[in-house]
Design a protein around this motif. Structure first.
Motif, short mmCIF file in Angstrom:
data_model
loop_
_atom_site.label_atom_id
_atom_site.label_comp_id
_atom_site.label_asym_id
_atom_site.label_seq_id
_atom_site.Cartn_x
_atom_site.Cartn_y
_atom_site.Cartn_z
N ILE A 6 28.88 41.36 43.93
CA ILE A 6 29.47 40.55 42.85
C ILE A 6 30.34 41.42 41.95
O ILE A 6 31.45 41.03 41.58
CB ILE A 6 28.37 39.84 42.05
N ILE A 7 29.85 42.60 41.60
CA ILE A 7 30.61 43.50 40.72
C ILE A 7 31.90 43.95 41.41
O ILE A 7 32.97 43.96 40.80
CB ILE A 7 29.75 44.70 40.30
N ILE A 8 31.81 44.31 42.70
CA ILE A 8 33.02 44.72 43.43
C ILE A 8 33.99 43.55 43.55
O ILE A 8 35.19 43.73 43.44
CB ILE A 8 32.64 45.28 44.82
N LEU A 11 35.77 43.37 40.14
CA LEU A 11 36.65 44.49 39.81
C LEU A 11 37.76 44.71 40.84
O LEU A 11 38.91 44.95 40.47
CB LEU A 11 35.82 45.77 39.67
N LEU A 12 37.41 44.66 42.12
CA LEU A 12 38.38 44.90 43.20
C LEU A 12 38.19 43.86 44.30
O LEU A 12 37.56 44.14 45.32
CB LEU A 12 38.18 46.31 43.78
N PRO A 13 38.73 42.67 44.10
CA PRO A 13 38.50 41.59 45.07
C PRO A 13 38.91 41.93 46.51
O PRO A 13 38.14 41.63 47.43
CB PRO A 13 39.33 40.43 44.51
N PRO A 14 40.06 42.56 46.76
CA PRO A 14 40.39 42.86 48.16
C PRO A 14 39.39 43.83 48.82
O PRO A 14 39.11 43.70 50.00
CB PRO A 14 41.78 43.49 48.09
N LEU A 15 38.86 44.76 48.06
CA LEU A 15 37.88 45.69 48.61
C LEU A 15 36.61 44.94 49.02
O LEU A 15 36.03 45.22 50.07
CB LEU A 15 37.54 46.79 47.60
N GLY A 41 42.13 35.78 43.04
CA GLY A 41 41.58 36.81 43.91
C GLY A 41 40.07 36.93 43.78
O GLY A 41 39.36 37.08 44.77
N ILE A 42 39.58 36.85 42.56
CA ILE A 42 38.14 36.92 42.31
C ILE A 42 37.43 35.72 42.92
O ILE A 42 36.41 35.86 43.59
CB ILE A 42 37.84 37.01 40.81
N VAL A 48 34.47 34.17 49.96
CA VAL A 48 34.33 34.84 51.26
C VAL A 48 32.97 35.53 51.37
O VAL A 48 32.31 35.47 52.40
CB VAL A 48 35.47 35.84 51.49
N ASN A 49 32.53 36.15 50.31
CA ASN A 49 31.27 36.90 50.36
C ASN A 49 30.05 35.99 50.28
O ASN A 49 28.94 36.42 50.55
CB ASN A 49 31.22 37.95 49.25
#
Length: 51
Positions: A6-8, A11-15, A41-42, A48-49
């Motif tokens: 969730i944090i990633i 902060l960095l949606p493509p990652l 993006g978020i 997706v996740n």
């Protein structure tokens, strides 16, 4: 979905998408949405996740 994911995703949606599905169309969609606007993006990374 873990707290780290969730944090990633925030902060960095493509990652986050890359770590889940690899380098493919979902990653490119996430990258494009993040470049257009951070919030889409978020949302897409969280979507997706959550699958």
């Amino acid at each position: 979905m873990s707290l780290v994911t969730i944090i990633i995703s925030i902060l960095l949606p493509p990652l986050a998408v890359f770590l889940k599905s690899g380098l493919g169309t979902q990653f490119l969609i996430s990258l494009l949405l993040t470049l257009i606007g951070w919030l889409p993006g978020i949302i897409y990374a969280l979507y997706v996740n959550s699958k």
